[in-house]
Design a protein around this motif. Structure first.
Motif, PDB file in Angstrom:
ATOM      1  N   ILE A   1     -18.185  16.256   3.334  1.00 44.84           N
ATOM      2  CA  ILE A   1     -17.977  16.899   4.391  1.00 44.84           C
ATOM      3  C   ILE A   1     -19.116  18.139   4.485  1.00 44.84           C
ATOM      4  O   ILE A   1     -19.679  18.770   3.781  1.00 44.84           O
ATOM      5  CB  ILE A   1     -16.929  18.227   3.897  1.00 44.84           C
TER       6      ILE A   1
ATOM      7  N   ALA B   1     -14.079  19.158  11.440  1.00 44.05           N
ATOM      8  CA  ALA B   1     -15.076  19.256  10.372  1.00 44.05           C
ATOM      9  C   ALA B   1     -16.064  18.088  10.599  1.00 44.05           C
ATOM     10  O   ALA B   1     -15.815  17.199  11.572  1.00 44.05           O
ATOM     11  CB  ALA B   1     -14.139  18.563   9.221  1.00 44.05           C
TER      12      ALA B   1
ATOM     13  N   VAL C   1     -18.292  15.160   9.201  1.00 45.16           N
ATOM     14  CA  VAL C   1     -18.195  14.468   7.857  1.00 45.16           C
ATOM     15  C   VAL C   1     -19.140  13.214   7.900  1.00 45.16           C
ATOM     16  O   VAL C   1     -19.710  12.895   9.067  1.00 45.16           O
ATOM     17  CB  VAL C   1     -17.018  13.636   7.596  1.00 45.16           C
TER      18      VAL C   1
ATOM     19  N   PHE D   1     -17.366  22.111   7.477  1.00 44.13           N
ATOM     20  CA  PHE D   1     -15.863  22.604   7.270  1.00 44.13           C
ATOM     21  C   PHE D   1     -15.294  22.987   8.870  1.00 44.13           C
ATOM     22  O   PHE D   1     -15.878  23.693   9.324  1.00 44.13           O
ATOM     23  CB  PHE D   1     -15.259  23.499   6.328  1.00 44.13           C
TER      24      PHE D   1
ATOM     25  N   HIS E   1      -1.847  16.737   9.707  1.00 45.92           N
ATOM     26  CA  HIS E   1      -2.633  16.366   8.685  1.00 45.92           C
ATOM     27  C   HIS E   1      -2.770  14.668   8.647  1.00 45.92           C
ATOM     28  O   HIS E   1      -2.122  13.954   9.487  1.00 45.92           O
ATOM     29  CB  HIS E   1      -1.935  16.353   7.263  1.00 45.92           C
TER      30      HIS E   1
ATOM     31  N   LYS F   1     -11.468  28.180  10.383  1.00 47.15           N
ATOM     32  CA  LYS F   1     -10.090  28.554   9.885  1.00 47.15           C
ATOM     33  C   LYS F   1      -9.100  28.699  11.152  1.00 47.15           C
ATOM     34  O   LYS F   1      -7.936  27.998  11.224  1.00 47.15           O
ATOM     35  CB  LYS F   1     -10.042  29.862   9.199  1.00 47.15           C
TER      36      LYS F   1
ATOM     37  N   GLU G   1      -6.812  17.412   2.550  1.00 47.00           N
ATOM     38  CA  GLU G   1      -6.795  18.968   2.810  1.00 47.00           C
ATOM     39  C   GLU G   1      -8.206  19.402   3.491  1.00 47.00           C
ATOM     40  O   GLU G   1      -8.161  20.354   4.017  1.00 47.00           O
ATOM     41  CB  GLU G   1      -6.610  19.790   1.609  1.00 47.00           C
ATOM     42  N   TRP G   2      -9.222  18.492   3.329  1.00 51.42           N
ATOM     43  CA  TRP G   2     -10.551  19.151   4.075  1.00 51.42           C
ATOM     44  C   TRP G   2     -10.621  18.188   5.297  1.00 51.42           C
ATOM     45  O   TRP G   2     -11.703  18.532   6.246  1.00 51.42           O
ATOM     46  CB  TRP G   2     -11.738  18.662   2.963  1.00 51.42           C
TER      47      TRP G   2
ATOM     48  N   LYS H   1      -6.629  13.842  -2.134  1.00 47.49           N
ATOM     49  CA  LYS H   1      -7.019  15.072  -2.313  1.00 47.49           C
ATOM     50  C   LYS H   1      -7.650  15.444  -0.945  1.00 47.49           C
ATOM     51  O   LYS H   1      -7.770  16.707  -0.674  1.00 47.49           O
ATOM     52  CB  LYS H   1      -7.478  15.337  -3.758  1.00 47.49           C
ATOM     53  N   VAL H   2      -8.502  14.786  -0.488  1.00 44.12           N
ATOM     54  CA  VAL H   2      -9.550  14.765   0.428  1.00 44.12           C
ATOM     55  C   VAL H   2      -8.944  15.434   1.785  1.00 44.12           C
ATOM     56  O   VAL H   2      -9.510  15.756   2.756  1.00 44.12           O
ATOM     57  CB  VAL H   2     -10.430  13.748   0.609  1.00 44.12           C
TER      58      VAL H   2
ATOM     59  N   LYS I   1      -9.946  17.868   8.523  1.00 38.40           N
ATOM     60  CA  LYS I   1      -9.402  18.619   9.648  1.00 38.40           C
ATOM     61  C   LYS I   1     -10.154  18.442  10.936  1.00 38.40           C
ATOM     62  O   LYS I   1     -11.437  18.203  10.884  1.00 38.40           O
ATOM     63  CB  LYS I   1      -9.495  20.282   9.409  1.00 38.40           C
TER      64      LYS I   1
ATOM     65  N   GLN J   1      -7.884  24.761  11.763  1.00 36.33           N
ATOM     66  CA  GLN J   1      -7.101  24.550  10.576  1.00 36.33           C
ATOM     67  C   GLN J   1      -5.625  25.303  10.731  1.00 36.33           C
ATOM     68  O   GLN J   1      -4.587  24.303  10.602  1.00 36.33           O
ATOM     69  CB  GLN J   1      -7.599  25.210   9.146  1.00 36.33           C
TER      70      GLN J   1
END
Length: 116
Positions: free
Chosen positions: A84, A51, A53, A87, A100, A90, A45-46, A42-43, A48, A93
């Motif tokens: 994260i 970002a 980290v 982020f 991805h 937008k 999707e974040w 699931k990570v 990008k 993204q």
């Protein structure tokens, strides 16, 4: 409940700079490191471009010889915790929606069988 685990493979860029002695010009250095994360797909999707980290885990070293016998190596980072900090914007993204990080096949590994 399934014990299937997916690995998320991604790369990070470490940006650094320095000013050589006797120079006024700042030199930029970018180091790319391949990373893997086994705990949750699931990570993805974040993760990008853009970002910021913070990663926790261990460094791995892959060493091999080519067909001429010349030694090569690469660093990898086996991540067990991702934070994260900032982020991605937008616009970035949307622009990188097709880029991805790779989520590779499923394996039947339990938490005790993780490669780190």
């Amino acid at each position: 409940m399934s014990n299937d685990k997916q690995v998320v493979n991604f790369s990070i860029a470490i940006n650094d700079n320095y000013k050589p002695k006797g120079s006024t010009e700042v030199k930029e250095i970018v180091t790319y490191i391949n990373c893997s994360y086994w705990l949750s797909a699931k990570v993805v999707e974040w993760l990008k471009k853009g970002a910021l980290v913070e990663l926790f885990g261990r460094i791995g070293l892959n060493v091999y010889s080519n067909s001429e016998g010349k030694a090569f190596g690469s660093l990898t980072f086996h991540t067990n915790n991702i934070k994260i900090l900032v982020f991605a914007k937008k616009a970035e993204q949307t622009e990188n929606r097709a880029a991805h990080p790779a989520v590779q096949g499923t394996t039947l590994e339990t938490a005790d069988d993780l490669p780190f």
